[in-house]
Design an enzyme around this catalytic site. Sequence first.
Site, PDB file in Angstrom:
ATOM      1  N   ALA A   1      -5.423   4.335  10.081  1.00  0.00           N
ATOM      2  CA  ALA A   1      -6.059   4.688  11.351  1.00  0.00           C
ATOM      3  C   ALA A   1      -5.797   3.619  12.398  1.00  0.00           C
ATOM      4  CB  ALA A   1      -7.561   4.880  11.158  1.00  0.00           C
TER       5      ALA A   1
ATOM      6  N   ASP B   1     -14.124  -2.527  -0.002  1.00  0.00           N
ATOM      7  CA  ASP B   1     -13.184  -3.194   0.909  1.00  0.00           C
ATOM      8  C   ASP B   1     -13.919  -4.193   1.797  1.00  0.00           C
ATOM      9  OD1 ASP B   1     -10.667  -3.741   1.833  1.00  0.00           O
ATOM     10  OD2 ASP B   1     -10.557  -2.052   3.206  1.00  0.00           O
TER      11      ASP B   1
ATOM     12  N   LYS C   1     -11.898   5.767  16.141  1.00  0.00           N
ATOM     13  CA  LYS C   1     -10.990   5.541  15.014  1.00  0.00           C
ATOM     14  C   LYS C   1     -10.177   6.811  14.791  1.00  0.00           C
ATOM     15  CE  LYS C   1     -11.045   3.730  10.277  1.00  0.00           C
ATOM     16  NZ  LYS C   1     -11.923   3.215   9.197  1.00  0.00           N
TER      17      LYS C   1
ATOM     18  N   VAL D   1      -7.646  -1.591  19.939  1.00  0.00           N
ATOM     19  CA  VAL D   1      -8.334  -2.837  19.589  1.00  0.00           C
ATOM     20  C   VAL D   1      -8.189  -3.168  18.110  1.00  0.00           C
ATOM     21  CG1 VAL D   1     -10.011  -2.705  21.466  1.00  0.00           C
ATOM     22  CG2 VAL D   1     -10.512  -1.568  19.295  1.00  0.00           C
TER      23      VAL D   1
ATOM     24  N   GLY E   1      -4.990  -0.178  11.255  1.00  0.00           N
ATOM     25  CA  GLY E   1      -4.957  -0.312   9.812  1.00  0.00           C
ATOM     26  C   GLY E   1      -3.928   0.618   9.213  1.00  0.00           C
TER      27      GLY E   1
END
EC number: 2.7.11.1
Length: 691
Positions: A378, A500, A394, A372, A375
């Site tokens: 991960a 972030d 994750k 889904v 990055g």
Amino acid sequence: MNHHHYSLVIFHLILFLSLDFPTLSHRFSPPLQNLTLYGDAFFRDRTISLTQQQPCFPSVTTPPSKPSSSGIGRALYVYPIKFLEPSTNTTASFSCRFSFSIIASPSCPFGDGFAFLITSNADSFVFSNGFLGLPNPDDSFIAVEFDTRFDPVHGDINDNHVGIDVSSIFSVSSVDAISKGFDLKSGKKMMAWIEYSDVLKLIRVWVGYSRVKPTSPVLSTQIDLSGKVKEYMHVGFSASNAGIGSALHIVERWKFRTFGSHSDAIQEEEEEKDEECLVCSGEVSENPKEIHRKGFNFRVTVVGLKIPVWSLLPGLAAIVILVAFIVFSLICGKKRISEEADSNSGLVRMPGRLSLAEIKSATSGFNENAIVGQGASATVYRGSIPSIGSVAVKRFDREHWPQCNRNPFTTEFTTMTGYLRHKNLVQFQGWCSEGTETALVFEYLPNGSLSEFLHKKPSSDPSEEIIVLSWKQRVNIILGVASALTYLHEECERQIIHRDVKTCNIMLDAEFNAKLGDFGLAEIYEHSALLAGRAATLPAGTMGYLAPEYVYTGVPSEKTDVYSFGVVVLEVCTGRRPVGDDGAVLVDLMWSHWETGKVLDGADIMLREEFDAEEMERVLMVGMVCAHPDSEKRPRVKDAVRIIRGEAPLPVLPARRPLLRIRPANEAEEMIVDGLVGEDLPWMTPKSHFS
């Protein structure tokens, strides 16, 4: 193990109420009303008291006598209610609300407390030491406890807390009552709301002194009840007075309702006017038992126990006929204290370690179809873990760790486990570190990221409709992110700089509430630490969201997060990316609109002008001042929220875009950069820093 045998007298009270209920259909006759009282429970002044007052300090001149009561009381709705559809293993969602008060006996400490109880065995009790009169752990039960006795051996956090128990007297999660603005020992009447959503696999509890439901729950726990309940369960309340403690645990107004598996969310009931009925149904039926047994779509309401004395006479006659002495034995011993239970006791349910086999099972072997999100370090998979429910797994890629100059798994793990419990943060559920595999498990949020909604491209399929977030939803999302950042910056034990903040890391739950996630770059500081004493780091983050001073100094601060938040605000209002495909910079674009006096021209065209113009301008100005190139001009996130809500004056913005001023820490001169466009990307991370 010692076995103790007790006898209880069970009073089956059948109350024939001949009242007229104008709010119900005229074709409907109220069914026979029925509660079952156990042990010490009794009717008291138009309410039900689950326990009785008992002497705490008997006179030394009085010979000891056999206790007149067990100290345990229960009130259950007489008909079992269907909670599980075995053929599909689907659990009903439910909601209830009730008013209650706990009144200590004179010169006595408080008793154990009471619990809202859903149990498979109405006659099961743990007698040793009270334990709120909860069932034996061998039986299936769910309880929301209102605990007024401190028992550290069994994981209590204090003597004034609310907890959630699942087939154990060890709470899976609990919260201090005082810290949430109410006192169980105040003696005042309070209201409680309890909801379980099977779709979200979430139990939430609200408590307050008003009949108006508070905005935020005092306790929220992710749990899947499909494996915890039987097909039919009993619903009601349980309480106990143990040892020298004594109090009346009084329940007054009670409403309970179940929902079918198709319901996506608990629907708020309107306040009903049938205040005088003890048990009434919202459905028309000639057979009262059918109402309570026919499946998911029934509704049971237990409302004001304000019963006129004359209406009890038929019931009293029935009691004389029906009362029977039922003697039964219960085998119970000491609580089973396992290592797992010990590890899960405490203030909140601590995320547990999961095996790699569990992680692989949850994700179907890291199936690509379950991905889904992805990055740099991960990949995120959707999965399901029986003990938790739907989750987001994750999975970290060790090959990319050298590029990050840190171990992102360790950074995020230590940050999440040590500090973060907030409604606007993605909740951490568990972790795995086995061999070369590392993974973190979070709650699954069905609506994905905010970025997906803001920037989703039209589908080639004309039948697929694009969901456009309304202006109201967008403001709520902005306020949710602000609440999360305020918590990180000011309310945590140590200050957390996210580093972030961006729309890709803002997730949306089923009701489009914002939850900030991804703490792989977070930095943690003492609140007292001076900015000048912080070590410089290699700037990390995402182009378009980074504060200019952070890019050049490498020192993160609360104000660098504020800058990112400002960009997010502008992105939500305009629907534009921080840096467009054509290289246009969102912050620059908004200053251009501001300089020409047409700031509303920046509003997202997808909103079709369906917004309050004054509010839109106010929020855009907040985004601009938060993304001010001078960090000293940026407000705290908390102050930005006050402006958005109209509780503080509008920020003062210059007529023209201010110059970017960078003050190097070890140099006397300052660098002044005029606002450029195109390839130079003003106020952005230089391209050389990122690929």
